[in-house]
Design a protein around this motif. Structure first.
Motif, short mmCIF file in Angstrom:
data_model
loop_
_atom_site.label_atom_id
_atom_site.label_comp_id
_atom_site.label_asym_id
_atom_site.label_seq_id
_atom_site.Cartn_x
_atom_site.Cartn_y
_atom_site.Cartn_z
N ARG A 448 2.99 2.10 7.99
CA ARG A 448 1.89 2.58 8.83
C ARG A 448 2.16 2.25 10.29
O ARG A 448 2.63 1.15 10.62
N PRO A 455 -1.39 -5.64 10.87
CA PRO A 455 -0.47 -5.44 9.75
C PRO A 455 -0.81 -6.36 8.58
O PRO A 455 -1.60 -7.30 8.70
N VAL A 456 -0.19 -6.08 7.45
CA VAL A 456 -0.31 -6.96 6.29
C VAL A 456 0.35 -8.29 6.62
O VAL A 456 1.45 -8.34 7.16
N ASN A 482 5.14 -3.51 6.08
CA ASN A 482 4.86 -3.11 7.46
C ASN A 482 6.02 -2.37 8.11
O ASN A 482 5.82 -1.55 9.01
N TRP A 495 0.92 -2.07 -0.38
CA TRP A 495 0.32 -0.82 0.09
C TRP A 495 -1.20 -0.85 -0.09
O TRP A 495 -1.96 -0.47 0.81
N ASP A 498 -2.66 -3.10 2.43
CA ASP A 498 -2.72 -2.43 3.73
C ASP A 498 -3.94 -1.52 3.81
O ASP A 498 -4.64 -1.48 4.84
#
Length: 544
Positions: A448, A455-456, A482, A495, A498
């Motif tokens: 993403r 971000p994660v 990420n 995912w 996220d």
């Protein structure tokens, strides 16, 4: 290269592009036990763990397991060495050009593959699936896949192009993987990967802290039901025998048609350049291009573009004497619907309590199929990867069916979840799922782009708090969602994390109710009366 060989190579490239153990990333000893009353966790209703055996068995590189271990399972195709320069199929599907290079070494470095956009390399090694299970996956529908036309034109093969042979082989591989995992965990029945035959068995499997695996089929010509210039190559008897055989193999969910028109039903078109390429495949498979009319109803198939003809650069691939197709104004609908043989197959699936996959059907075929299901009060219908007209979603939910979304990037997936939420609420549907289509020659979710949501961060905790997941590591490679997106199946929990950051706790709760929603659809289909109105308990075995 001689002109005829070059032409064949181009056809292969274009058609193929159109189809769309070291486990250290999670710390837990076993999947959490679930209540037998209600399953909580994720459902993937559409993936292909064993597609490496399809299309002749030489098209896709790497395997989800190998008796001799990961070093043998995760190595590149022989024709990709020494630097990927000869891997024209991989290059074309990844970049649009047959030229390019990549590092063919898989294990232990994984320098260039697996990757979210590498479509010919194995993305579902079994320990990666294990990480997804530990991170919340509870039901995985593995579709056995076959496409005779692609197999026939691809120059390298070791397996038969007969679609039923291909499905049998993949079903065998699924059992072999289950046995291997059992052996690693102490013996028969003790592994975390369990192929299930009914919803009750799936519930018991999840309650025991294991992954319930459902076998499905996505084939272009099931039971040999191709057609040439409208003439079918199968009979009702073949369909009956084929359904009996697949059911005995454990198949519980199935498509009637896929990509190309067959003797059972017309397909939902692909659009744009991809549509032109698949249309060419339809010509090679059936002897004719798609036949379309201007739709008069709200539902329609995808538009055939540009102008309904093949691009100029493909004109030289047409057989001598064949004219380019011309189509009426959009919106376009396939003139082919559900044939008499197709109706026979749908009725046979209902008698066997199987789930009818409605994706890839033309709207004419889908509409008739839903008519049959509604007349029978049959809830066993599913759109498993976003290829049905959204206008049918209400009818699917009203029957008690299930809809799961293709594995799009995080923002796209969340947007579709939000768009369809009012419809689910109207039909009191609790639960949402995904159809990742892993190893289905479609891209997995990419990383993403940076935005207002961070971000994660690693490690993170699974949806139920039972597992802590750090960055996934296999061999010498460490993946980060990420930067890598869903490079392989093990990154599915990342995912979903996220998407949690984007959409919040409500999204995760809907996803965690997905497995239960799927099981309720399957249970309702399995417990309906054996003979619904208009469906005889024993079908004739005559001709079409």
């Amino acid at each position: 290269m001689r002109r005829s060989a070059a032409r064949m190579l181009t056809v292969v490239l274009l058609l193929a592009a159109s189809l769309v153990s070291p486990f250290t990333g999670a710390t837990a000893q076993a999947g959490p036990a679930e209540s037998a009353a209600e399953v909580r966790g994720f459902v993937d209703a559409h993936s292909h763990l064993f597609s490496y055996e399809a299309f002749g068995g030489k098209l896709m590189c790497g395997r989800p397991f190998h008796p001799d271990g990961i070093a043998q399972a995760l190595k590149d195709c022989a024709d990709h060495y020494p630097n990927g320069e000869l891997a024209w199929f991989e290059n074309f599907t990844r970049t649009g050009s047959p030229t390019g290079t990549h590092d063919p070494a898989g294990w232990p470095t994984f320098a260039d593959w697996p990757a979210h956009d590498s479509l010919t390399h194995q993305q579902a090694y079994y320990t990666w699936v294990e990480r997804a299970w530990r991170g919340g996956l509870r039901i995985l529908v593995n579709h056995l896949v076959a496409n005779r036309q692609l197999c026939a034109i691809y120059p390298l093969r070791k397996n038969s192009c007969d679609e039923m042979d291909t499905l049998r082989l993949q079903a065998q591989r699924a059992r072999e993987l289950q046995a291997l995992i059992d052996a690693e965990h102490g013996g028969p029945g003790l592994g975390w990967f369990r192929i299930v035959n009914d919803a009750a068995e799936a519930r018991r499997t999840v309650a025991a802290g294991k992954l319930a695996v459902v076998l499905g089929v996505e084939a272009s010509e099931p039971f040999g039901c191709r057609q040439t210039l409208g003439i079918p190559h199968c009979t009702r008897g073949q369909i009956d025998r084929g359904l009996d055989e697949l059911h005995a193999l454990g198949v519980r969910s199935m498509y009637v048609c896929h990509k190309y028109d067959n003797a059972l039903c017309g397909v939902r078109f692909d659009s744009g350049t991809q549509g032109a390429i698949v249309n060419l495949g339809n010509l090679l498979s059936t002897g004719s291009f798609w036949q379309a009319r201007t739709c008069t109803g709200a539902e329609h198939d995808n538009t055939i573009e540009p102008g309904g003809v093949l691009p100029d650069q493909l004109a030289g691939l047409l057989p001598p004497g064949v004219s380019l197709p011309l189509y009426p104004p959009a919106p376009h609908c396939n003139t082919r619907g559900l044939s008499g043989l197709g109706e026979h197959m749908v009725q046979g699936m209902m008698r066997r309590g199987m789930l009818v996959e409605i994706d890839h059907m033309s709207v004419k075929a889908a509409d008739r199929t839903l008519d049959l299901l509604e007349a029978a009060g049959y809830p066993g219908v599913i759109s498993s990867h976003s290829w049905a007209d959204p206008g049918y979603f209400g009818r699917i939910y009203a029957l008690g069916g299930m809809i799961t979304q293709y594995g799009h990037d995080a923002e796209h997936f969340v947007a579709e979840w939000r768009r369809t939420e009012p419809l689910r609420q109207a039909h009191q549907v609790a639960g949402y799922g995904y159809g990742l289509d892993v190893n289905g020659m479609g891209q997995l979710p990419g990383p993403r782009a940076a935005g207002p949501v961070g971000p994660v961060t690693y490690p993170f905790t699974s949806f139920d708090g039972s597992v802590s997941l750090d960055r996934q590591r296999t061999g010498q490679r460490v993946w980060d969602v990420n930067t890598d997106g869903v490079a392989n199946y093990g990154l599915v929990p990342d995912w979903i994390e996220d998407m949690r950051l984007i959409a919040g706790a409500e999204f995760v709760q809907d996803m965690a109710a997905g497995a239960e929603s799927y099981l309720r659809t399957w249970e309702a289909a399995s417990t309906r009366p054996a003979a619904a109105p208009g469906i005889s308990a024993s079908a004739p075995s005559g001709g079409p």
